[in-house]
Design a protein around this motif. Sequence first.
Motif, PDB file in Angstrom:
ATOM      1  N   THR A  32       0.830  -1.313   0.153  1.00  0.00           N
ATOM      2  CA  THR A  32       0.101  -0.064   0.075  1.00  0.00           C
ATOM      3  C   THR A  32       0.860   1.218   0.049  1.00  0.00           C
ATOM      4  O   THR A  32       0.532   2.034  -0.707  1.00  0.00           O
ATOM      5  CB  THR A  32      -0.863   0.079   1.331  1.00  0.00           C
ATOM      6  OG1 THR A  32      -1.550  -1.176   1.350  1.00  0.00           O
ATOM      7  CG2 THR A  32      -1.908   1.134   1.306  1.00  0.00           C
ATOM      8  N   GLU A  79      -4.475  -0.824 -11.426  1.00  0.00           N
ATOM      9  CA  GLU A  79      -5.264  -1.783 -11.094  1.00  0.00           C
ATOM     10  C   GLU A  79      -4.532  -3.055 -10.946  1.00  0.00           C
ATOM     11  O   GLU A  79      -5.343  -4.032 -10.248  1.00  0.00           O
ATOM     12  CB  GLU A  79      -6.376  -1.898 -12.236  1.00  0.00           C
ATOM     13  CG  GLU A  79      -7.646  -0.662 -12.163  1.00  0.00           C
ATOM     14  CD  GLU A  79      -8.539  -0.788 -13.253  1.00  0.00           C
ATOM     15  OE1 GLU A  79      -8.508  -1.641 -14.142  1.00  0.00           O
ATOM     16  OE2 GLU A  79      -9.626   0.053 -12.949  1.00  0.00           O
ATOM     17  N   TYR A 103      -2.449  -3.649  -9.070  1.00  0.00           N
ATOM     18  CA  TYR A 103      -1.924  -3.569  -7.705  1.00  0.00           C
ATOM     19  C   TYR A 103      -2.855  -3.794  -6.877  1.00  0.00           C
ATOM     20  O   TYR A 103      -2.943  -4.002  -5.481  1.00  0.00           O
ATOM     21  CB  TYR A 103      -1.207  -2.508  -7.347  1.00  0.00           C
ATOM     22  CG  TYR A 103      -0.025  -2.153  -8.107  1.00  0.00           C
ATOM     23  CD1 TYR A 103       0.991  -3.179  -8.207  1.00  0.00           C
ATOM     24  CD2 TYR A 103       0.124  -0.915  -8.765  1.00  0.00           C
ATOM     25  CE1 TYR A 103       2.105  -2.857  -9.297  1.00  0.00           C
ATOM     26  CE2 TYR A 103       1.525  -0.665  -9.703  1.00  0.00           C
ATOM     27  CZ  TYR A 103       2.403  -1.680  -9.927  1.00  0.00           C
ATOM     28  OH  TYR A 103       3.309  -1.317 -10.347  1.00  0.00           O
ATOM     29  N   THR A 104      -4.511  -3.771  -7.392  1.00  0.00           N
ATOM     30  CA  THR A 104      -5.329  -3.795  -6.072  1.00  0.00           C
ATOM     31  C   THR A 104      -5.692  -5.009  -5.488  1.00  0.00           C
ATOM     32  O   THR A 104      -6.317  -4.956  -4.405  1.00  0.00           O
ATOM     33  CB  THR A 104      -6.861  -3.540  -6.999  1.00  0.00           C
ATOM     34  OG1 THR A 104      -7.093  -4.482  -7.919  1.00  0.00           O
ATOM     35  CG2 THR A 104      -6.738  -2.074  -7.646  1.00  0.00           C
ATOM     36  N   SER A 105      -5.158  -6.110  -5.861  1.00  0.00           N
ATOM     37  CA  SER A 105      -5.051  -7.343  -5.183  1.00  0.00           C
ATOM     38  C   SER A 105      -4.189  -7.296  -3.706  1.00  0.00           C
ATOM     39  O   SER A 105      -4.430  -8.160  -2.881  1.00  0.00           O
ATOM     40  CB  SER A 105      -4.695  -8.706  -5.928  1.00  0.00           C
ATOM     41  OG  SER A 105      -5.808  -8.718  -6.843  1.00  0.00           O
ATOM     42  N   GLU A 151      -7.939  -2.179   1.531  1.00  0.00           N
ATOM     43  CA  GLU A 151      -9.212  -2.310   0.686  1.00  0.00           C
ATOM     44  C   GLU A 151      -9.675  -0.637   0.283  1.00  0.00           C
ATOM     45  O   GLU A 151     -10.311  -0.583  -0.562  1.00  0.00           O
ATOM     46  CB  GLU A 151     -10.536  -2.733   1.722  1.00  0.00           C
ATOM     47  CG  GLU A 151     -11.722  -2.841   1.123  1.00  0.00           C
ATOM     48  CD  GLU A 151     -11.961  -3.641  -0.091  1.00  0.00           C
ATOM     49  OE1 GLU A 151     -12.703  -3.399  -1.174  1.00  0.00           O
ATOM     50  OE2 GLU A 151     -10.941  -4.558  -0.428  1.00  0.00           O
ATOM     51  N   LYS A 186      -7.848   0.315  -2.710  1.00  0.00           N
ATOM     52  CA  LYS A 186      -8.298  -0.808  -3.719  1.00  0.00           C
ATOM     53  C   LYS A 186      -9.746   0.267  -4.266  1.00  0.00           C
ATOM     54  O   LYS A 186      -9.760   0.323  -5.726  1.00  0.00           O
ATOM     55  CB  LYS A 186      -8.768  -2.056  -3.335  1.00  0.00           C
ATOM     56  CG  LYS A 186      -9.619  -2.815  -4.435  1.00  0.00           C
ATOM     57  CD  LYS A 186     -10.106  -4.113  -4.137  1.00  0.00           C
ATOM     58  CE  LYS A 186      -9.020  -4.991  -3.355  1.00  0.00           C
ATOM     59  NZ  LYS A 186      -9.606  -6.186  -3.165  1.00  0.00           N
ATOM     60  N   GLN A 187     -10.354   0.744  -3.443  1.00  0.00           N
ATOM     61  CA  GLN A 187     -11.605   1.182  -3.895  1.00  0.00           C
ATOM     62  C   GLN A 187     -11.317   2.694  -4.236  1.00  0.00           C
ATOM     63  O   GLN A 187     -11.940   2.993  -5.398  1.00  0.00           O
ATOM     64  CB  GLN A 187     -12.821   1.258  -2.613  1.00  0.00           C
ATOM     65  CG  GLN A 187     -13.327   0.142  -2.368  1.00  0.00           C
ATOM     66  CD  GLN A 187     -13.760  -0.907  -3.315  1.00  0.00           C
ATOM     67  OE1 GLN A 187     -14.492  -0.290  -4.253  1.00  0.00           O
ATOM     68  NE2 GLN A 187     -13.647  -2.132  -3.208  1.00  0.00           N
ATOM     69  N   ILE A 203      -8.512   3.454  -5.742  1.00  0.00           N
ATOM     70  CA  ILE A 203      -8.096   3.145  -7.403  1.00  0.00           C
ATOM     71  C   ILE A 203      -9.251   3.311  -8.328  1.00  0.00           C
ATOM     72  O   ILE A 203      -9.052   3.776  -9.389  1.00  0.00           O
ATOM     73  CB  ILE A 203      -7.022   2.320  -7.415  1.00  0.00           C
ATOM     74  CG1 ILE A 203      -5.784   2.483  -6.621  1.00  0.00           C
ATOM     75  CG2 ILE A 203      -6.960   1.674  -8.939  1.00  0.00           C
ATOM     76  CD1 ILE A 203      -4.879   1.454  -6.621  1.00  0.00           C
ATOM     77  N   ARG A 204     -10.250   2.059  -7.956  1.00  0.00           N
ATOM     78  CA  ARG A 204     -11.421   2.222  -8.814  1.00  0.00           C
ATOM     79  C   ARG A 204     -12.038   3.266  -9.022  1.00  0.00           C
ATOM     80  O   ARG A 204     -12.672   3.616 -10.366  1.00  0.00           O
ATOM     81  CB  ARG A 204     -12.420   1.078  -8.280  1.00  0.00           C
ATOM     82  CG  ARG A 204     -11.792  -0.160  -8.381  1.00  0.00           C
ATOM     83  CD  ARG A 204     -12.385  -1.615  -7.344  1.00  0.00           C
ATOM     84  NE  ARG A 204     -11.831  -2.695  -7.714  1.00  0.00           N
ATOM     85  CZ  ARG A 204     -12.258  -3.916  -7.136  1.00  0.00           C
ATOM     86  NH1 ARG A 204     -13.101  -3.780  -6.287  1.00  0.00           N
ATOM     87  NH2 ARG A 204     -11.779  -4.991  -7.377  1.00  0.00           N
TER      88      ARG A 204
END
Length: 325
Positions: A90, A173, A175-177, A181, A184-185, A187-188
């Motif tokens: 992160t 995207e 890297y989102t895994s 959290e 991740k959201q 970035i989306r």
Amino acid sequence: MASSLYYFYKKKGMRTLLTATAITLLLQTAVSPVAGIAFAAPAANTKVTSANSTAIYKSFQNMLYKKNGLPAADRYLESKISQVTPYHATLMVLQLENARFKALTAITDRMLVPNVQDQMQKIYNWNNSFTQLMSRTKDTSLRSLLQQARDSGYRLTMIEGYLYPIMNYAAFEKYTSYVNEDIKQYIRIMAVETSNIASEDGGLMIGYQDMLNRALNQERFLNDFPKSNRKNQVQMLMNQYTLYTFYGLDNTPLFDYDTNVMVPNAQKGYKAVLQRNTSEDSAFLKKLNAFMDVVAESKFERTEAVDQWLEQNVSRDEYLPEYGI
């Protein structure tokens, strides 16, 4: 700087008007530092050790802060991110974003040089990528610039007649895994913004339902992650969408300038979103529902009652006070 409202980009006596969304995407400088952020505990993974994770993190930093180090740092991070803790994953993704923002101003300046713009415009077709332009130019210096922009994490877009590099959040995207959290959201949310820009030249470029759904996703992020390191960025974005929703834009007004009647497509879009969603957990939808009640009572005209409601409930100064709309 000003927001939908405008930012004036000054270069050799030329002033280009950029909308608020364009400013956020092109020249955002308010990205929060990552020091002191709270991260989730590392996931149990036998392949990841604290010592190895730290070593990878240090190597990444050494690459990232070298001149023109973005492409190498990105490739290194992609190859190593599965071997680090969620904390370091992160941290590195946020630092990569910071570095891309920092480098964006300089590369934008290089692309706005008149002869560079002229060369790009001559070979540009709508929605082209940097790669497509690279294949069409024989100018080695231009090809090098385009490649650097692409490999540094930017995508090409035309805003108000000029070709610009903007942040390419689709490039994050992968890297989102591995990240927390909230990031991740985040970035989306930002990938949606950069893949389909919401406003240009004072006009709304997306549908009304899409606009409201984006605002709801932003609100959900703020509710779910109140301590996120990227809270301020999402809040600023939602402030813009709130003003779009309740006021419209200069060239896409919510109420027609001639008739003072609410735009029919906005009426339909707002009603559809309200019918599909419950406002129980959404302050944004509750406000929108109350607004539509007031507007309906005014027969969808912008009356004094509507203006009073807006002033009391969606004050422009409240949503973008730093810009003083």
